[in-house]
Design an enzyme around this catalytic site. Structure first.
Site, short mmCIF file in Angstrom:
data_model
loop_
_atom_site.label_atom_id
_atom_site.label_comp_id
_atom_site.label_asym_id
_atom_site.label_seq_id
_atom_site.Cartn_x
_atom_site.Cartn_y
_atom_site.Cartn_z
N GLU A 1 4.42 -6.08 2.31
CA GLU A 1 4.46 -6.64 0.95
C GLU A 1 4.15 -5.56 -0.09
OE1 GLU A 1 1.89 -10.05 1.63
OE2 GLU A 1 0.11 -8.81 1.41
N GLY B 1 0.78 -1.23 0.00
CA GLY B 1 0.00 0.00 0.00
C GLY B 1 0.81 1.28 0.00
N CYS C 1 -11.26 2.03 -29.07
CA CYS C 1 -12.60 2.55 -29.34
C CYS C 1 -13.42 2.66 -28.05
CB CYS C 1 -13.30 1.65 -30.35
SG CYS C 1 -12.36 1.53 -31.86
N GLU C 2 -13.01 3.51 -27.18
CA GLU C 2 -13.71 3.79 -25.92
C GLU C 2 -13.46 5.24 -25.56
OE1 GLU C 2 -15.33 1.71 -23.66
OE2 GLU C 2 -15.01 -0.11 -24.83
N ARG D 1 3.75 -1.36 -5.65
CA ARG D 1 3.90 -0.04 -6.28
C ARG D 1 5.15 0.70 -5.82
NH1 ARG D 1 -0.47 2.77 -8.00
NH2 ARG D 1 -1.78 1.40 -6.75
N TYR E 1 1.35 -1.79 -12.07
CA TYR E 1 -0.04 -1.91 -12.54
C TYR E 1 -0.20 -1.28 -13.93
CZ TYR E 1 -0.34 -3.03 -7.64
OH TYR E 1 -0.11 -3.61 -6.41
C1 LIG Z 1 -2.65 -8.77 -0.64
C2 LIG Z 1 -1.90 -7.64 -1.28
N1 LIG Z 1 -0.68 -7.34 -0.83
C3 LIG Z 1 0.07 -6.36 -1.36
C4 LIG Z 1 -0.42 -5.61 -2.42
C5 LIG Z 1 0.46 -4.55 -3.01
O1 LIG Z 1 -0.08 -3.29 -2.93
P1 LIG Z 1 0.80 -2.03 -3.34
O2 LIG Z 1 1.22 -2.22 -4.74
O3 LIG Z 1 -0.10 -0.87 -3.16
O4 LIG Z 1 1.96 -1.98 -2.42
C6 LIG Z 1 -1.69 -5.87 -2.91
C7 LIG Z 1 -2.25 -5.06 -4.01
O5 LIG Z 1 -3.38 -5.13 -4.41
C8 LIG Z 1 -2.46 -6.92 -2.33
O6 LIG Z 1 -3.68 -7.23 -2.79
#
Ligand SMILES: Cc1ncc(COP(=O)(O)O)c(C=O)c1O
Length: 410
Positions: A268, A226, A337-338, A271, A366
């Site tokens: 974890e 996150g 085409c959107e 991004r 992403y």
């Molecule tokens: C279970 C879980 N962990 C970690 C992440 C990684 O999130 P971020 O890329 O925001 O660090 C996600 C992203 O959807 C997730 O679903």
């Protein structure tokens, strides 16, 4: 509202060279940025027993996964194919957490047989796991009832969220664990993505720490990913000193109060480690005026980078071919085409001419991992740059190559 500030890419010359060498559309990833982000994050984790898992859903490019392995990170895998990929790259079962959402029995069996800890977020799945694998270790994904994120679609905790077992159901978890003699080795949460608000993140961590105190054989407490990155010019990067003070310092204290040689904390991120390492290079093929707006149409689109269409996400857009041009206001749009197919709206970009190469910045996370071939358009090429080494990790398919692959019977 019109955006007038311009964010510059770090390495303009390299990007322009890549566009000439590999054509467009092409994603370019720079290894140095990824290594720097890992180091930066680690420098704020010192003194606490922390393990990092890379959320491979952010970008599963092989060289990126190899960097994660070399750097000693584990993997957060959320589908059987992600798990298979992690295992083939050589991550050990105990370095992986399997967090498939609404997991099937087959998925559960696959992970269990590979010796990978499952992260279970539904009571009914926990019961099925207990019946089939009594006495085994398992991690529980909780919903701490606090969510956060850059857009409501990426908030993954709170009352409206499908993810995790509500903390109010902790007693049910304990009773299932008792019934099947399960070893709850981890507790987990992931409250959302693109979070720059450390205070809210900490509130959720505090809830998980309270829940953790009810389990007595934990090996890890996993706070998910996150961590946000600044996409807009002027947006401040995550204040890592504050993050360390608010989130990591209490973990050091927790560890002192609950001394256990086996307990570690996990994060974890996806991004944070790879977003700013990636750039999507596109070429402008049409510039047109319509109803007072100027559209710059490019040879890529929402199939290659869907974040603007689904999250109204902002990606800085820079004209590599005319860096000193006077800024004018454009809608930079794709070839799909959107009407949701855009990269930038009402955006100041250095004057755009047909043939110019634009850099769509901060697209390492992403981007390709959410890409599609909608309208039967090929995926972009992908190039990985590590120092002077350039590796083409995905070749752009010609229309004929794509049709041959999709319809081999023709
Ligand atoms: C279970 C879980 N962990 C970690 C992440 C990684 O999130 P971020 O890329 O925001 O660090 C996600 C992203 O959807 C997730 O679903």
């Amino acid at each position: 509202m019109t955006e007038t500030l311009l964010k510059k890419p770090q390495n303009e010359a390299l990007l322009l060279q890549a566009a000439e060498r590999y054509g467009t559309p092409t994603y370019v990833y720079e290894a140095s940025t990824v290594r720097e982000r890992i180091e930066r994050l680690r420098s704020h984790l010192r003194g606490a027993p922390v393990q990092l898992l890379y959320a491979m859903k952010a970008n599963g490019a092989l060289p990126l996964l190899r960097i994660m392995k070399e750097e000693g990170l584990g993997i957060d895998a959320v589908s059987p194919a992600e798990l298979e990929l992690a295992l083939r790259i050589g991550f050990e079962g105990n370095q992986i957490l399997f967090s498939a959402n609404n997991m099937t029995d087959d998925e559960m069996d696959f992970a269990a047989q590979e010796g990978v800890v499952l992260n279970i977020g539904e009571l009914s799945r926990l019961e099925r796991f207990g019946k089939k694998y009594p006495g085994e270790s398992v991690c529980i994904r909780f919903n701490p009832q606090i969510g956060a994120g850059h857009h409501r679609h990426v908030i993954t905790a709170g009352e409206k969220s499908k993810f995790g077992i509500p903390v109010a159901q902790t007693d049910e978890v304990l009773s299932l664990a008792h019934r099947f003699e399960l070893n709850i080795c981890g507790v987990h949460q992931h409250i959302g993505s693109g979070i720059l608000d450390t205070e809210t993140a900490w509130k959720a961590c505090a809830v998980l720490l309270d829940v953790a105190a009810k389990f007595h054989s934990l090996r890890f407490i996993n706070f998910g990913g996150g961590l946000g990155v600044p996409y807009r010019p002027g947006e401040q990067p995550l204040d890592m000193e504050r993050w360390e003070d608010l989130i990591v310092s209490p973990l050091r204290t927790y560890r002192d109060r609950h001394p256990s040689p086996d307990l570690s904390f996990r994060f974890e991120p996806g991004r944070y480690l790879v977003a700013e390492a990636g750039t999507l290079l596109v070429r402008v093929n049409t510039v047109k005026e319509s109803h007072g707006r100027t559209f710059a149409g490019v040879d890529s689109g929402m199939g290659h980078l869907v974040r603007p269409a689904i999250y109204n996400a902002y990606h800085a857009t820079y004209n590599l071919s005319n860096p000193n041009g006077t800024c004018r206001i454009y809608d930079v749009v794709g070839n799909i085409c959107e009407s949701s197919d855009f990269f930038a709206r009402d955006r100041a970009v250095q004057e755009i001419r047909e043939g110019d190469v634009l850099a769509i910045l901060d697209t390492g996370a992403y981007g390709i991992s959410m890409a599609s071939m909608y309208n039967i358009r090929s995926l972009p090429a992908e190039v990985f740059i590590d120092g002077t080494d350039h590796v083409v990790i995905r070749k752009r398919e010609s229309p004929a190559e794509l049709i041959d692959r999709l319809y081999p019977e023709l």
